[in-house]
Design a protein around this motif. Structure first.
Motif, PDB file in Angstrom:
ATOM      1  N   PRO A 132       0.805  -1.224   0.000  1.00 18.14           N
ATOM      2  CA  PRO A 132       0.000   0.000   0.000  1.00 18.14           C
ATOM      3  C   PRO A 132       0.839   1.275   0.000  1.00 18.14           C
ATOM      4  O   PRO A 132       0.367   2.337  -0.415  1.00 18.14           O
ATOM      5  CB  PRO A 132      -0.820  -0.121   1.294  1.00 18.14           C
ATOM      6  CG  PRO A 132      -0.027  -1.049   2.164  1.00 18.14           C
ATOM      7  CD  PRO A 132       0.631  -2.016   1.225  1.00 18.14           C
ATOM      8  N   PHE A 133       2.097   1.163   0.432  1.00 15.12           N
ATOM      9  CA  PHE A 133       2.970   2.339   0.458  1.00 15.12           C
ATOM     10  C   PHE A 133       3.301   2.800  -0.960  1.00 15.12           C
ATOM     11  O   PHE A 133       3.519   3.989  -1.205  1.00 15.12           O
ATOM     12  CB  PHE A 133       4.244   2.018   1.237  1.00 15.12           C
ATOM     13  CG  PHE A 133       3.981   1.525   2.630  1.00 15.12           C
ATOM     14  CD1 PHE A 133       3.680   2.418   3.647  1.00 15.12           C
ATOM     15  CD2 PHE A 133       3.985   0.173   2.922  1.00 15.12           C
ATOM     16  CE1 PHE A 133       3.405   1.972   4.939  1.00 15.12           C
ATOM     17  CE2 PHE A 133       3.709  -0.287   4.206  1.00 15.12           C
ATOM     18  CZ  PHE A 133       3.418   0.615   5.212  1.00 15.12           C
ATOM     19  N   ARG A 159       2.722   6.653  -2.506  1.00 17.17           N
ATOM     20  CA  ARG A 159       3.786   7.396  -3.182  1.00 17.17           C
ATOM     21  C   ARG A 159       3.375   7.768  -4.596  1.00 17.17           C
ATOM     22  O   ARG A 159       3.543   8.911  -5.028  1.00 17.17           O
ATOM     23  CB  ARG A 159       5.063   6.538  -3.183  1.00 17.17           C
ATOM     24  CG  ARG A 159       6.322   7.271  -3.690  1.00 17.17           C
ATOM     25  CD  ARG A 159       6.519   7.200  -5.184  1.00 17.17           C
ATOM     26  NE  ARG A 159       6.421   5.849  -5.698  1.00 17.17           N
ATOM     27  CZ  ARG A 159       6.274   5.577  -6.987  1.00 17.17           C
ATOM     28  NH1 ARG A 159       6.180   6.541  -7.885  1.00 17.17           N
ATOM     29  NH2 ARG A 159       6.165   4.309  -7.394  1.00 17.17           N
ATOM     30  N   TYR A 160       2.787   6.819  -5.331  1.00 16.33           N
ATOM     31  CA  TYR A 160       2.458   7.056  -6.737  1.00 16.33           C
ATOM     32  C   TYR A 160       1.446   8.198  -6.881  1.00 16.33           C
ATOM     33  O   TYR A 160       1.592   9.059  -7.756  1.00 16.33           O
ATOM     34  CB  TYR A 160       1.915   5.772  -7.360  1.00 16.33           C
ATOM     35  CG  TYR A 160       1.580   5.909  -8.820  1.00 16.33           C
ATOM     36  CD1 TYR A 160       2.556   5.750  -9.796  1.00 16.33           C
ATOM     37  CD2 TYR A 160       0.281   6.202  -9.236  1.00 16.33           C
ATOM     38  CE1 TYR A 160       2.255   5.892 -11.145  1.00 16.33           C
ATOM     39  CE2 TYR A 160      -0.030   6.343 -10.579  1.00 16.33           C
ATOM     40  CZ  TYR A 160       0.963   6.180 -11.527  1.00 16.33           C
ATOM     41  OH  TYR A 160       0.654   6.323 -12.858  1.00 16.33           O
ATOM     42  N   TYR A 161       0.424   8.201  -6.029  1.00 13.17           N
ATOM     43  CA  TYR A 161      -0.626   9.210  -6.143  1.00 13.17           C
ATOM     44  C   TYR A 161      -0.346  10.465  -5.309  1.00 13.17           C
ATOM     45  O   TYR A 161      -1.107  11.427  -5.361  1.00 13.17           O
ATOM     46  CB  TYR A 161      -1.978   8.617  -5.752  1.00 13.17           C
ATOM     47  CG  TYR A 161      -2.518   7.645  -6.772  1.00 13.17           C
ATOM     48  CD1 TYR A 161      -3.100   8.109  -7.951  1.00 13.17           C
ATOM     49  CD2 TYR A 161      -2.451   6.273  -6.578  1.00 13.17           C
ATOM     50  CE1 TYR A 161      -3.598   7.223  -8.897  1.00 13.17           C
ATOM     51  CE2 TYR A 161      -2.942   5.382  -7.523  1.00 13.17           C
ATOM     52  CZ  TYR A 161      -3.516   5.867  -8.682  1.00 13.17           C
ATOM     53  OH  TYR A 161      -4.006   4.993  -9.620  1.00 13.17           O
ATOM     54  N   GLU A 190      -8.081   9.565   1.417  1.00 11.32           N
ATOM     55  CA  GLU A 190      -7.771   9.507  -0.012  1.00 11.32           C
ATOM     56  C   GLU A 190      -7.004   8.218  -0.362  1.00 11.32           C
ATOM     57  O   GLU A 190      -7.230   7.605  -1.402  1.00 11.32           O
ATOM     58  CB  GLU A 190      -6.951  10.732  -0.433  1.00 11.32           C
ATOM     59  CG  GLU A 190      -7.685  12.050  -0.339  1.00 11.32           C
ATOM     60  CD  GLU A 190      -7.756  12.591   1.092  1.00 11.32           C
ATOM     61  OE1 GLU A 190      -8.506  13.560   1.317  1.00 11.32           O
ATOM     62  OE2 GLU A 190      -7.056  12.037   1.978  1.00 11.32           O
ATOM     63  N   HIS A 191      -6.088   7.837   0.537  1.00 14.67           N
ATOM     64  CA  HIS A 191      -5.290   6.630   0.323  1.00 14.67           C
ATOM     65  C   HIS A 191      -6.185   5.395   0.274  1.00 14.67           C
ATOM     66  O   HIS A 191      -6.068   4.560  -0.641  1.00 14.67           O
ATOM     67  CB  HIS A 191      -4.260   6.504   1.451  1.00 14.67           C
ATOM     68  CG  HIS A 191      -3.261   5.412   1.233  1.00 14.67           C
ATOM     69  ND1 HIS A 191      -2.561   4.831   2.272  1.00 14.67           N
ATOM     70  CD2 HIS A 191      -2.846   4.761   0.110  1.00 14.67           C
ATOM     71  CE1 HIS A 191      -1.748   3.902   1.792  1.00 14.67           C
ATOM     72  NE2 HIS A 191      -1.903   3.837   0.484  1.00 14.67           N
ATOM     73  N   GLU A 220      -7.432  -0.012  -6.496  1.00 11.62           N
ATOM     74  CA  GLU A 220      -6.234  -0.743  -6.914  1.00 11.62           C
ATOM     75  C   GLU A 220      -6.292  -2.230  -6.550  1.00 11.62           C
ATOM     76  O   GLU A 220      -5.719  -3.070  -7.245  1.00 11.62           O
ATOM     77  CB  GLU A 220      -4.983  -0.115  -6.274  1.00 11.62           C
ATOM     78  CG  GLU A 220      -4.684   1.306  -6.747  1.00 11.62           C
ATOM     79  CD  GLU A 220      -4.151   1.341  -8.161  1.00 11.62           C
ATOM     80  OE1 GLU A 220      -3.683   0.299  -8.654  1.00 11.62           O
ATOM     81  OE2 GLU A 220      -4.213   2.418  -8.786  1.00 11.62           O
ATOM     82  N   LEU A 221      -6.960  -2.555  -5.447  1.00 11.10           N
ATOM     83  CA  LEU A 221      -6.966  -3.937  -4.970  1.00 11.10           C
ATOM     84  C   LEU A 221      -8.161  -4.755  -5.445  1.00 11.10           C
ATOM     85  O   LEU A 221      -8.223  -5.957  -5.213  1.00 11.10           O
ATOM     86  CB  LEU A 221      -6.893  -3.959  -3.441  1.00 11.10           C
ATOM     87  CG  LEU A 221      -5.500  -3.604  -2.911  1.00 11.10           C
ATOM     88  CD1 LEU A 221      -5.540  -3.208  -1.460  1.00 11.10           C
ATOM     89  CD2 LEU A 221      -4.542  -4.761  -3.120  1.00 11.10           C
ATOM     90  N   LYS A 222      -9.086  -4.108  -6.152  1.00 13.15           N
ATOM     91  CA  LYS A 222     -10.245  -4.842  -6.649  1.00 13.15           C
ATOM     92  C   LYS A 222      -9.843  -5.980  -7.594  1.00 13.15           C
ATOM     93  O   LYS A 222     -10.392  -7.089  -7.503  1.00 13.15           O
ATOM     94  CB  LYS A 222     -11.229  -3.902  -7.341  1.00 13.15           C
ATOM     95  CG  LYS A 222     -12.550  -4.582  -7.685  1.00 13.15           C
ATOM     96  CD  LYS A 222     -13.555  -3.614  -8.292  1.00 13.15           C
ATOM     97  CE  LYS A 222     -14.918  -4.270  -8.458  1.00 13.15           C
ATOM     98  NZ  LYS A 222     -14.893  -5.491  -9.281  1.00 13.15           N
ATOM     99  N   PRO A 223      -8.874  -5.776  -8.509  1.00 14.78           N
ATOM    100  CA  PRO A 223      -8.484  -6.900  -9.375  1.00 14.78           C
ATOM    101  C   PRO A 223      -7.956  -8.102  -8.597  1.00 14.78           C
ATOM    102  O   PRO A 223      -8.172  -9.246  -9.007  1.00 14.78           O
ATOM    103  CB  PRO A 223      -7.387  -6.289 -10.264  1.00 14.78           C
ATOM    104  CG  PRO A 223      -7.707  -4.839 -10.293  1.00 14.78           C
ATOM    105  CD  PRO A 223      -8.234  -4.517  -8.922  1.00 14.78           C
TER     106      PRO A 223
END
Length: 431
Positions: free
Chosen positions: A196-197, A201-203, A211-212, A219-222
């Protein structure tokens, strides 16, 4: 690759193979049949790839796909179930000349030829320019609803350059009268580690902020949709010695009081696990690691009001005292949360003698703790491991595998940079 473009003019468009990474610089070899044919169960996701091969510059290519309609006209699969995007290109290199994998640094970059390879699927760009003498892949995925009517569905695919139509294709989907269970009901044990880190960082958002978590949900749905079973939790600072682009920070804050005793803050750990469970990933929690790749353990020291680090190894008295204190506290916390039975103390690629010393410490803290290891097969410690994941190049003895299955112990394999095939390098075959 001018040789493949010799004598080619205009634009050709057709269905290709989803098992091919089409080279951007070469003229793609495509079939003549303009109808793409897919087949799947209700609840399944099916995919196809179409390819544009253009000898001329195209300024603004887009793809339109109508909602698949049942031949009876009585049922339509919503356009929301269609996942589509241009296949984009990235730089890659190759395996070493021995084809034995490619771990570690490259001692001689000149030995590894670089290429451009089709890899990511861009779900964001609605249109793209396509340069002359270029092949461009486009991915189409369809999630078949569980309540879909069995039978044949048809869809029209229109490719445009601006407002000019440059190609028309057909898509047929045969929905079989079988239903795939929901991912949460799938039996196979899928454990894709999460960081998750990296998302924070990316966003550019604060870790563990509102927001995270909103981004993590997307991101984790797939992973959840693929039947993911395991939550990755880091209980120390950088368990893999920052070998990944985004280091794993700790989800447990270690604090040493002025009197020398330890205390632990599990706030972040709890929020992370609760969030993951809300996504349906709730079968197991793997906590890394009592034996990090750099045997250094960071903590906050109240006496000096600073972050400190202690270097110690399994077998040392200091190591045992530190980890017995932590695991005793962690065990109590996990039992209070109701997570103890699905939690493991997890290690990664550690030698057998180190694992034996570490197991002794775990048993001293709480003999009921489950233990996980991803690494080489060792018969001597196998009975002590609940979750055992070995390198794909090795094998579990058949009797051991059967016994572990009867004991409901996850018994799996993994790939790493050491294996040439099968793998997920950017140059690996899509399948």
């Amino acid at each position: 690759d001018n040789e493949t473009w010799r004598g080619v003019s205009g634009v050709s468009v057709n269905w290709g193979s989803k098992y091919v990474r089409y080279a951007k610089e070469s003229k793609a070899k495509l079939p003549k049949d303009i109808t793409g044919k897919l087949k799947g169960w209700k609840g399944e996701k099916v995919s196809a790839q179409l390819v544009i091969a253009s000898a001329v510059d195209l300024e603004n290519v887009s793809v339109e796909i109508t909602a698949p309609l049942h031949v009876s006209g009585k049922y339509e699969i919503s356009s929301d179930c269609i996942l589509k995007g241009f296949v984009r290109y990235v730089m890659t290199d190759e395996l070493n000349h021995h084809k034995a994998g490619t771990c570690g640094d490259r001692p001689d970059a000149s030995r590894y030829d670089s290429t451009l390879v089709a890899d990511p699927i861009d779900h964001l760009a609605l249109s793209l320019p396509v340069a002359a003498k270029t092949s461009q892949g486009y991915w189409v995925g369809i999630r078949i609803p569980r309540d879909a009517l069995a039978g044949t569905y048809k869809s029209d695919v229109t490719l445009k350059n601006g407002t000019e139509v440059i190609g028309r294709l057909k898509l047929e989907l045969q929905v079989l009268n079988h239903t795939l269970p929901a991912p949460a009901q799938w039996a196979f044990h899928l454990d894709l580690w999460q960081n998750p880190f990296a998302v924070a960082r990316y966003y550019g958002v604060q870790p563990w902020s509102k927001e995270h978590f909103a981004l993590l949900k997307k991101e984790l749905k797939p992973y959840a949709d693929a039947g993911g079973k395991v939550v990755t939790a880091s209980i120390i600072h950088q368990p893999w010695n920052a070998q990944t682009y985004d280091p794993f920070e700790t989800m447990v804050t270690w604090m040493k009081r002025v009197d020398g005793t330890w205390m632990y803050d599990y706030t972040v750990f709890d929020r992370w696990v609760e969030f993951m469970m809300s996504t349906g990933i709730n079968r197991q929690i793997n906590c890394y690691s009592m034996v990090p790749w750099e045997l250094s353990f960071q903590y906050f020291d109240q006496a000096s009001n600073t972050l400190q680090a202690v270097k110690t190894v399994p077998g040392d008295k200091e190591y045992e005292e530190m980890w017995v204190a932590m695991l005793s506290s962690f065990s109590k916390h996990l039992r209070e949360k109701g997570w103890f039975d699905i939690c493991t103390i997890a290690m990664d690629e550690r030698p057998m003698d180190v694992m034996q010393k570490t197991l002794a410490v775990i048993r001293k803290a709480d003999p009921e703790f489950k233990v996980s290891l991803a690494g080489n097969y060792h018969a001597e410690i196998e009975p002590a491991l609940y979750d055992y994941c070995i390198s794909i190049g090795q094998e579990f003895p058949v009797d051991v595998r059967m016994r572990r299955a009867s004991e409901n112990k996850p018994t799996t394999y993994y790939t790493s940079c050491a294996e040439a095939y099968p793998n997920t390098f950017t140059f690996s075959d899509p399948a």
